[in-house]
Design an enzyme around this catalytic site. Structure first.
Site, short mmCIF file in Angstrom:
data_model
loop_
_atom_site.label_atom_id
_atom_site.label_comp_id
_atom_site.label_asym_id
_atom_site.label_seq_id
_atom_site.Cartn_x
_atom_site.Cartn_y
_atom_site.Cartn_z
N ARG A 1 0.85 -1.19 0.00
CA ARG A 1 0.00 0.00 0.00
C ARG A 1 0.88 1.25 0.00
O ARG A 1 1.99 1.24 0.52
CB ARG A 1 -0.91 0.02 1.24
CG ARG A 1 -2.08 -0.95 1.14
CD ARG A 1 -2.99 -0.84 2.36
NE ARG A 1 -2.32 -1.28 3.56
CZ ARG A 1 -1.77 -0.51 4.47
NH1 ARG A 1 -1.85 0.81 4.37
NH2 ARG A 1 -1.17 -1.01 5.52
N TYR B 1 -1.52 -3.51 -6.85
CA TYR B 1 -1.26 -4.28 -5.62
C TYR B 1 -2.37 -4.19 -4.58
O TYR B 1 -2.83 -3.10 -4.24
CB TYR B 1 0.05 -3.84 -4.97
CG TYR B 1 0.43 -4.81 -3.88
CD1 TYR B 1 1.08 -5.98 -4.19
CD2 TYR B 1 0.03 -4.59 -2.57
CE1 TYR B 1 1.37 -6.91 -3.21
CE2 TYR B 1 0.31 -5.51 -1.58
CZ TYR B 1 0.98 -6.68 -1.91
OH TYR B 1 1.25 -7.60 -0.94
N LYS C 1 -9.64 -2.37 1.59
CA LYS C 1 -9.36 -1.23 2.45
C LYS C 1 -10.12 0.03 2.01
O LYS C 1 -10.62 0.79 2.83
CB LYS C 1 -7.85 -0.95 2.50
CG LYS C 1 -7.06 -2.11 3.13
CD LYS C 1 -7.54 -2.38 4.50
CE LYS C 1 -7.14 -3.64 5.21
NZ LYS C 1 -5.83 -4.15 5.25
N HIS D 1 -10.66 -2.45 11.39
CA HIS D 1 -9.56 -3.29 10.90
C HIS D 1 -9.32 -4.40 11.92
O HIS D 1 -8.34 -4.38 12.66
CB HIS D 1 -8.30 -2.41 10.73
CG HIS D 1 -7.18 -3.05 10.00
ND1 HIS D 1 -5.88 -2.63 10.12
CD2 HIS D 1 -7.13 -4.08 9.12
CE1 HIS D 1 -5.08 -3.35 9.34
NE2 HIS D 1 -5.83 -4.25 8.73
N SER E 1 -1.44 -3.56 10.31
CA SER E 1 -1.05 -4.43 9.21
C SER E 1 0.20 -5.24 9.56
O SER E 1 1.17 -4.69 10.09
CB SER E 1 -0.78 -3.60 7.97
OG SER E 1 -1.95 -2.88 7.63
N CYS F 1 0.59 -7.47 11.87
CA CYS F 1 0.84 -7.59 13.31
C CYS F 1 0.05 -8.73 13.94
O CYS F 1 -0.14 -8.75 15.16
CB CYS F 1 0.55 -6.27 14.01
SG CYS F 1 1.76 -5.00 13.60
N ASP G 1 -9.42 -9.78 8.85
CA ASP G 1 -8.87 -8.44 8.54
C ASP G 1 -9.85 -7.30 8.78
O ASP G 1 -9.46 -6.24 9.22
CB ASP G 1 -8.38 -8.41 7.08
CG ASP G 1 -7.46 -7.22 6.79
OD1 ASP G 1 -6.50 -7.02 7.56
OD2 ASP G 1 -7.72 -6.49 5.82
N ARG H 1 2.08 -12.27 -0.45
CA ARG H 1 0.77 -12.63 0.08
C ARG H 1 0.18 -13.83 -0.63
O ARG H 1 0.58 -14.17 -1.74
CB ARG H 1 -0.19 -11.44 -0.09
CG ARG H 1 0.28 -10.16 0.60
CD ARG H 1 -0.66 -9.71 1.64
NE ARG H 1 -0.08 -8.65 2.47
CZ ARG H 1 -0.63 -8.26 3.61
NH1 ARG H 1 -1.72 -8.81 4.07
NH2 ARG H 1 -0.07 -7.30 4.33
P1 GTP Z 1 -2.41 -7.74 7.42
O1 GTP Z 1 -2.91 -8.78 6.49
O2 GTP Z 1 -1.32 -6.91 6.84
O3 GTP Z 1 -3.49 -6.89 7.99
O4 GTP Z 1 -1.61 -8.52 8.62
P2 GTP Z 1 -2.11 -9.36 9.90
O5 GTP Z 1 -2.42 -8.46 11.03
O6 GTP Z 1 -3.16 -10.33 9.50
O7 GTP Z 1 -0.78 -10.15 10.32
P3 GTP Z 1 -0.40 -11.70 10.17
O8 GTP Z 1 -1.22 -12.58 11.06
O9 GTP Z 1 -0.36 -12.06 8.74
O10 GTP Z 1 1.08 -11.70 10.76
C1 GTP Z 1 2.10 -10.88 10.23
C2 GTP Z 1 3.45 -11.38 10.66
O11 GTP Z 1 3.54 -11.41 12.08
C3 GTP Z 1 3.75 -12.79 10.16
O12 GTP Z 1 5.08 -12.87 9.71
C4 GTP Z 1 3.53 -13.64 11.38
O13 GTP Z 1 4.30 -14.81 11.35
C5 GTP Z 1 3.91 -12.71 12.54
N1 GTP Z 1 3.13 -13.03 13.76
C6 GTP Z 1 1.79 -13.24 13.85
N2 GTP Z 1 1.43 -13.57 15.12
C7 GTP Z 1 2.56 -13.56 15.86
C8 GTP Z 1 2.84 -13.82 17.24
O14 GTP Z 1 1.97 -14.14 18.06
N3 GTP Z 1 4.14 -13.68 17.64
C9 GTP Z 1 5.14 -13.32 16.75
N4 GTP Z 1 6.37 -13.23 17.22
N5 GTP Z 1 4.91 -13.09 15.43
C10 GTP Z 1 3.64 -13.20 14.99
C1 SPV Z 2 -3.00 -4.50 5.20
O1 SPV Z 2 -2.02 -3.86 4.78
O2 SPV Z 2 -3.54 -4.23 6.29
C2 SPV Z 2 -3.53 -5.62 4.41
C3 SPV Z 2 -2.99 -5.86 3.06
O3 SPV Z 2 -4.43 -6.31 4.86
S1 SPV Z 2 -3.67 -4.81 1.89
O4 SPV Z 2 -4.79 -5.49 1.23
O5 SPV Z 2 -2.63 -4.50 0.90
O6 SPV Z 2 -4.18 -3.60 2.51
MN MN Z 3 -4.99 -5.68 7.02
#
Ligand code: GTP
Ligand code: SPV
Ligand code: MN
Length: 582
Positions: free
Chosen positions: A70, A198, A207, A227, A249, A251, A278, A367
């Protein structure tokens, strides 16, 4: 084909003329239509087929190297008055933005097909759902929208019935970063996106619609567009409680949404059900509770870090019917990313022979796109027209220091303060520096379609309508020790925190009251079955000195929003500061 809805036809015709599209194709969402699009993209090189034996019906797409995340600095909220967009958004006057975009869109689809993509955000028969139409010249966008939204004939039928829809106009243009803008016109429920193919820049249902436009719509209609992930937790008695969680994002939302409980929990009968990963639309119900739907029907999840040990549910759904974007591949053409396993990839995310000196093989923001129903922990409640009732809301950030593992707000309004004061280290999900702590209230900094001051007031107003509001908690899986390592094991073990959260909701466990909120007693987080016992004292410590500085910083941040900040929030902050005072 065209539509019975005059306003929709007129708009499509006008855009087709202005962009000089070679063809117009109305998408019905059928399998046959998707098959043709895939063929087309295989021919054009937009997609490559992955190993059909190990990953049937899976494809890889490689973005332009300048178009992998983004672009927050090129994303604008174009309200009539600048102060309505607020200091949290980039603003441009609607007239100026329209003129700029009209110039970019003029003739941009010459020789290309214009796809009309009707979609419904939320279950097709839910009164809580909202529809939109995306016009795009990208077949990749069409294929992803089909996986992530209820796209096609049923959505079009609902749009024709309601006569109302969010208008999204998108073109990949020439992918020149200097001619790239993501514009939002919340007052007229429309979006214009140019120059990127993207994720969040181009899949306009996600979003742009379900957060920026929907948050604005939600404010006037009395609900919240957030979110957040939505997860159902079933206890050994078979009762399912739902938790929503806002994390910035990259996290941890996707991971928490499809967590598999640790073995000792599974043996005792705990289960976790995935409703959304999400986005979450929250509506106050007649029963005084908050009801949530997931407006999406698929995942656009972060690949790096996904493995058999961190997220086996995600891995299980990625072996067929998935589109991968910017991952690496092995020599036998299987998708690969850092953290997956110890194989060495053959080609990197740009399709070049892998050379570790050039950085990671998969892009850090690579992704996967896959339908939610492929998830082994998929909850049938994701189709419920009423949504699911929420017992707890989590606000989580990525903070190496300060923020404890879990902290409970004293009430809804205090919870709103915890959300408003959120900060987190930046990630690869947006272009720019990674790892810098920034304020990210409710994980909505990049996504709130109006002034944050008004947004916090709206949160407080929604709380006033709830006779049984969810309890609000702040969590942090990302505390680090002196060596820079994560203290908390995270992933499956986050279940241990969820158990405490739910026990608090049911009044089954006491908490330690501090000036900043209530925390578990060290012995109240169940650590049974953990190989290494984490430093719980460190994870649950509250350092008054550091918190005084933090709240000072929060006060400074809130003051950027001037008179729009609700008095209640300022009073809440002052009272916490007073409790902390020496
Ligand atoms: P968006 O799709 O961008 O909104 O991200 P999200 O909030 O869904 O994050 P996601 O669950 O995909 O995790 C993002 C990164 O954080 C990945 O590389 C995970 O492996 C890492 N991660 C997720 N949960 C944990 C956790 O509990 N501990 C740690 N250390 N890393 C984590
Ligand atoms: C984020 O960045 O929070 C996502 C990926 O979930 S995107 O669809 O690119 O916004
Ligand atoms: Mn997201």
């Amino acid at each position: 084909m065209s539509s019975k809805l005059r306003s929709l036809n007129d708009w499509v015709e006008q855009v087709a003329a202005h962009t000089r599209a070679a063809n117009v194709q109305w998408c019905d969402g059928s399998q046959a239509e998707n098959d043709r699009l895939i063929e087309l993209m295989l021919e054009s090189g937009d997609l490559e087929r992955l190993n059909p034996e190990t990953h049937p019906n899976c494809y890889i797409h490689r973005s332009d190297p300048n178009d992998v995340a983004r672009v927050e600095h090129l994303t604008f909220v174009c309200t009539e008055r600048e102060e309505d967009a607020g200091p949290n958004n980039n603003w441009m006057a609607p007239g100026e933005a329209r003129a700029l975009m009209s110039g970019l869109f003029a003739g941009c689809m010459e020789g290309r097909t214009l796809y009309v993509v009707p979609y419904c955000m939320g279950p097709i028969d839910s009164p809580l759902s909202r529809c939109g139409v995306e016009i795009t010249d990208s077949p990749y966008v069409v294929a992803n929208m089909r996986l992530m939204t209820r796209m096609g004939a049923d959505a079009l039928e609902r749009i024709e019935r309601e006569g109302r829809f969010v208008k999204g106009l998108h073109s990949t243009g020439d992918l020149d970063p200097d001619r790239r803008y993501i514009m939002h016109f919340p007052e007229e429920l429309s979006i214009q996106s140019f120059g990127s193919g993207y994720g969040g820049n181009a899949l306009l249902g996600k979003k742009c619609h379900a957060l920026r436009i929907a948050s604005y719509q939600a404010r006037s209609e009395g609900w919240l567009a957030e979110h957040m992930l939505i997860v159902g937790i079933e206890n050994p008695q078979g009762e399912v409680r739902y938790v929503a969680g806002a994390f910035p994002s990259a996290c941890g939302k996707t991971n928490l949404a499809m967590l598999i409980p640790p073995e000792t929990y599974r043996e005792a009968g705990w289960k976790v059900w995935t409703v959304g990963d999400d986005i979450c639309w929250l509506h106050p119900g007649e029963d005084g509770r908050l009801w949530a739907i997931n407006p999406e029907s698929g995942f656009f999840g972060v690949a790096p870090g996904t493995s058999e040990s961190t997220n086996p549910n995600a891995l299980a759904m990625l072996d067929r019917d998935a589109i991968f974007t910017n991952v690496a591949v092995t020599d036998d053409n299987q998708p690969w990313w850092e953290g997956l396993d110890d194989r060495v990839p053959a080609r990197d995310w740009r399709g070049r022979g892998f050379d570790p000196r050039r950085g990671p093989a998969a892009h850090p923001n690579s992704r996967f796109t896959v339908p939610i129903k492929r998830c082994p922990s998929y909850s049938e409640q994701a189709e419920s027209p009423d949504g699911v009732p929420i017992d707890a809301i989590l606000f989580g950030g990525r903070r190496a220091t300060l923020a404890p593992l879990v902290l409970e707000a004293s009430d809804w309004n205090h919870g709103v303060l915890l959300g408003a004061g959120m900060a987190s280290e930046t990630t690869a999900a947006a272009t720019g520096q990674v790892g810098v702590v920034r304020r990210d209230p409710m994980a909505m900094k990049p996504f709130c379609g109006y002034n944050f001051g008004d947004y916090w007031a709206h949160w407080l107003a929604v709380g006033d309508k709830l006779s049984r509001p969810p309890k609000i908690f702040q969590v942090n899986w990302f505390r680090r020790n002196g060596d820079g390592r994560f203290i908390w094991p995270g992933f499956t073990d986050n279940m241990r925190v969820l158990e405490w959260v739910l026990a608090r909701c049911r009044g089954e466990v006491d908490a330690r009251q501090t000036a900043v909120g209530a925390l578990p007693e060290v012995g109240d987080i169940n650590l049974e079955g953990l190989d290494a016992v984490p430093d719980m004292e460190a994870l649950l410590a509250v350092d008054p000195e550091a918190w005084r500085d933090e709240l000072e910083a929060v006060a400074g941040y809130l003051s950027e929003f001037g008179g729009r900040v609700p008095e209640t929030l300022k009073e809440m902050l002052a009272s916490v500061q007073k409790r902390l005072a020496r």
